[in-house]
Design a protein around this motif. Structure first.
Motif, short mmCIF file in Angstrom:
data_model
loop_
_atom_site.label_atom_id
_atom_site.label_comp_id
_atom_site.label_asym_id
_atom_site.label_seq_id
_atom_site.Cartn_x
_atom_site.Cartn_y
_atom_site.Cartn_z
N ALA A 111 0.82 -1.21 0.00
CA ALA A 111 0.00 0.00 0.00
C ALA A 111 0.86 1.27 0.00
O ALA A 111 0.34 2.37 0.22
N GLY A 112 2.17 1.11 -0.24
CA GLY A 112 3.06 2.27 -0.33
C GLY A 112 3.79 2.61 0.94
O GLY A 112 4.43 3.67 1.02
N GLY A 113 3.73 1.75 1.96
CA GLY A 113 4.38 2.04 3.22
C GLY A 113 5.86 1.71 3.23
O GLY A 113 6.34 0.89 2.44
N HIS A 114 6.58 2.35 4.15
CA HIS A 114 8.02 2.16 4.29
C HIS A 114 8.34 1.85 5.76
O HIS A 114 7.80 2.49 6.66
N VAL A 115 9.23 0.89 5.97
CA VAL A 115 9.51 0.38 7.32
C VAL A 115 11.00 0.45 7.62
O VAL A 115 11.82 0.07 6.79
N ALA A 116 11.31 0.92 8.82
CA ALA A 116 12.67 0.83 9.36
C ALA A 116 12.65 -0.19 10.49
O ALA A 116 11.69 -0.25 11.27
N PHE A 117 13.70 -1.00 10.58
CA PHE A 117 13.83 -1.97 11.65
C PHE A 117 14.83 -1.44 12.67
O PHE A 117 15.95 -1.05 12.30
N SER A 118 14.43 -1.42 13.93
CA SER A 118 15.27 -0.86 14.97
C SER A 118 15.91 -1.95 15.82
O SER A 118 15.22 -2.87 16.29
N PHE A 119 17.21 -1.83 16.02
CA PHE A 119 17.97 -2.79 16.80
C PHE A 119 18.29 -2.20 18.17
O PHE A 119 18.70 -1.05 18.27
N GLY A 120 18.09 -3.01 19.20
CA GLY A 120 18.49 -2.60 20.54
C GLY A 120 17.30 -2.41 21.45
O GLY A 120 16.91 -3.30 22.19
N GLY A 121 16.71 -1.22 21.42
CA GLY A 121 15.65 -0.91 22.36
C GLY A 121 16.22 -0.43 23.68
O GLY A 121 17.44 -0.35 23.88
N GLU A 122 15.33 -0.12 24.62
CA GLU A 122 15.78 0.45 25.89
C GLU A 122 16.70 -0.49 26.66
O GLU A 122 17.68 -0.08 27.26
N ALA A 123 16.38 -1.78 26.65
CA ALA A 123 17.15 -2.74 27.45
C ALA A 123 17.82 -3.82 26.62
O ALA A 123 18.56 -4.64 27.15
N GLY A 124 17.57 -3.85 25.32
CA GLY A 124 18.13 -4.90 24.49
C GLY A 124 19.62 -4.73 24.24
O GLY A 124 20.15 -3.61 24.27
N ARG A 125 20.28 -5.84 23.97
CA ARG A 125 21.71 -5.81 23.71
C ARG A 125 21.97 -5.97 22.22
O ARG A 125 21.19 -6.60 21.51
N LEU A 126 23.07 -5.42 21.77
CA LEU A 126 23.52 -5.59 20.40
C LEU A 126 24.62 -6.63 20.37
O LEU A 126 25.37 -6.79 21.34
N PRO A 127 24.73 -7.38 19.28
CA PRO A 127 25.69 -8.50 19.25
C PRO A 127 27.13 -8.08 19.47
O PRO A 127 27.91 -8.82 20.08
N GLU A 128 27.50 -6.89 19.00
CA GLU A 128 28.89 -6.47 19.11
C GLU A 128 29.31 -6.14 20.54
O GLU A 128 30.50 -5.95 20.81
N ALA A 129 28.34 -6.10 21.45
CA ALA A 129 28.70 -5.90 22.86
C ALA A 129 29.54 -7.06 23.38
O ALA A 129 30.47 -6.87 24.18
N GLU A 130 29.22 -8.29 22.93
CA GLU A 130 29.92 -9.47 23.42
C GLU A 130 30.67 -10.21 22.32
O GLU A 130 31.74 -10.77 22.57
N GLU A 131 30.09 -10.24 21.12
CA GLU A 131 30.73 -10.96 20.02
C GLU A 131 31.92 -10.13 19.49
O GLU A 131 31.75 -9.00 19.06
N THR A 132 33.12 -10.70 19.54
CA THR A 132 34.31 -9.95 19.14
C THR A 132 34.70 -10.18 17.68
O THR A 132 35.55 -9.47 17.16
N ASP A 133 34.08 -11.16 17.03
CA ASP A 133 34.37 -11.43 15.63
C ASP A 133 33.48 -10.53 14.77
O ASP A 133 32.26 -10.71 14.71
N ILE A 134 34.08 -9.56 14.10
CA ILE A 134 33.30 -8.59 13.32
C ILE A 134 32.53 -9.28 12.21
O ILE A 134 31.41 -8.88 11.86
#
Length: 345
Positions: free
Chosen positions: A103-126
């Motif tokens: 219907a013509g909509g556009h979406v952005a996906f958000s990573f993290g959130g207020e309490a969520g973790r991102l993988p690079e916090a612990e994963e050291t392999d880029i």
């Protein structure tokens, strides 16, 4: 320092109007329904974050499996449906996304959130970090991604002696942009007022992250200023708020514009504004226990009139209302959506 000719720039953020929704809450927001009801053509859906003990797996609600609830015809009538929570493989909400996009909509996906973790916090392999994000991009055909709490990475993770979480983040994002031509990246960062109601600056960690991004070989399409906390005194019990909430937002945005201009000195004032977003908190400011003023649709209209050149005008349930799942002003009053839908930058 990256050679300027090698800097990746996918252009300015193309989603000019948006509401941020928690896609895995009860009841699950249906974008196509809300678009039909309000005319809004942009949403940011969240939050996707690293699964516990599996930093290279990105999932909804940080789960590897989850039970989701979806809306039916009426706003709060729901049915139970079970989906795999791995955002790199699940079919969760794909039917709704397809209907919205068709219907013509556009979406952005958000990573993290207020309490969520991102993988690079612990994963050291880029390479592993990059692959985790790429799986989600491929699975949901992402064209826009947002990092809502990347500025907290230095608090979430640690250095491995060679790289810090921010090092890994910047390296992974540059790889993603290189591998996905046209992919646009946003950073949502907080900025504040001081006790007198004057601009108090971007959060120190947010400013440090953006400085690293500025030297990291790519340009963010949007730097989204989180205006969800308009308190003038940040003590835990404070509800001190300015009398004019729209002008308070403008005070913060104008100050943030100056901070961002220092990081990208080659941008004109208009170019900085075009790379900036304004994300307000719908409804009650302060906290649920100590509510302050209420940010209303009229406040949002007032702000929209002041920021015609802004890259994106958006909003989210306020922090106080977010403490009442499924019962916030953003969900109960679609007037906020209609104001944003009518915004023509």
């Amino acid at each position: 320092m990256t050679n300027q000719s090698d800097v990746l720039d996918p252009g300015t953020w193309s989603i000019r109007r948006s509401v941020v929704v928690q896609y895995d809450e009860f009841p699950t927001p249906q974008l196509a329904q809300r678009q039909s009801a309000t005319g809004l053509d942009g949403f940011t859906v969240g939050w996707v974050s690293a699964a516990p003990q599996k930093p290279a797996v990105l999932g909804w609600s940080t789960a590897t499996s989850t039970v989701e609830q979806t809306e039916t015809g009426r706003p709060y009538e729901s049915t139970w449906e079970t989906y795999d929570g791995d955002a790199g493989s699940t079919d969760f909400q794909k039917d709704d996304l397809k209907a919205f996009r068709d219907a013509g909509g556009h979406v952005a996906f958000s990573f993290g959130g207020e309490a969520g973790r991102l993988p690079e916090a612990e994963e050291t392999d880029i390479a592993e970090v990059t692959a985790a994000y790429q799986r989600v991009i491929d699975n949901y055909r992402c064209t826009h991604i947002d990092f809502s709490n990347a500025w907290t990475l230095q608090l979430q993770g640690t250095s491995d002696g060679t790289t810090t979480p921010w090092d890994r983040h910047v390296a992974a994002v540059r790889r993603l942009l290189s591998a996905n031509p046209g992919l646009q990246v946003s950073y949502t960062v907080p900025a504040f007022l001081d006790a007198s109601g004057s601009y108090d600056g971007l959060h120190g960690y947010a400013q440090a992250l953006l400085a690293q991004v500025a030297g990291g070989g790519y340009v963010p399409s949007l730097i989204n200023i989180d205006l969800g906390d308009l308190r003038m005194d940040k003590s835990p019990l404070s509800t001190t708020l300015p009398s004019d909430l729209a002008q308070a937002c403008m005070t913060i945005l104008t100050g943030a514009q100056g901070d961002i201009a220092k990081l990208w000195p080659g941008w004109s004032q208009a170019q900085v504004w075009r790379r900036m977003g304004a994300m307000v908190g719908f409804g009650t400011q302060g906290s649920q226990d100590l509510p302050g003023a209420v940010f209303t649709p009229d406040d949002l209209r007032g702000l929209a009139a002041k920021v015609p050149g802004i890259g994106c005008l958006s909003g989210i349930k306020s922090y106080a209302d977010a403490e009442k799942p499924g019962d916030g002003a953003a969900e109960q009053n679609l007037e906020f959506y209609k104001v944003i839908a009518a915004h023509q930058p």
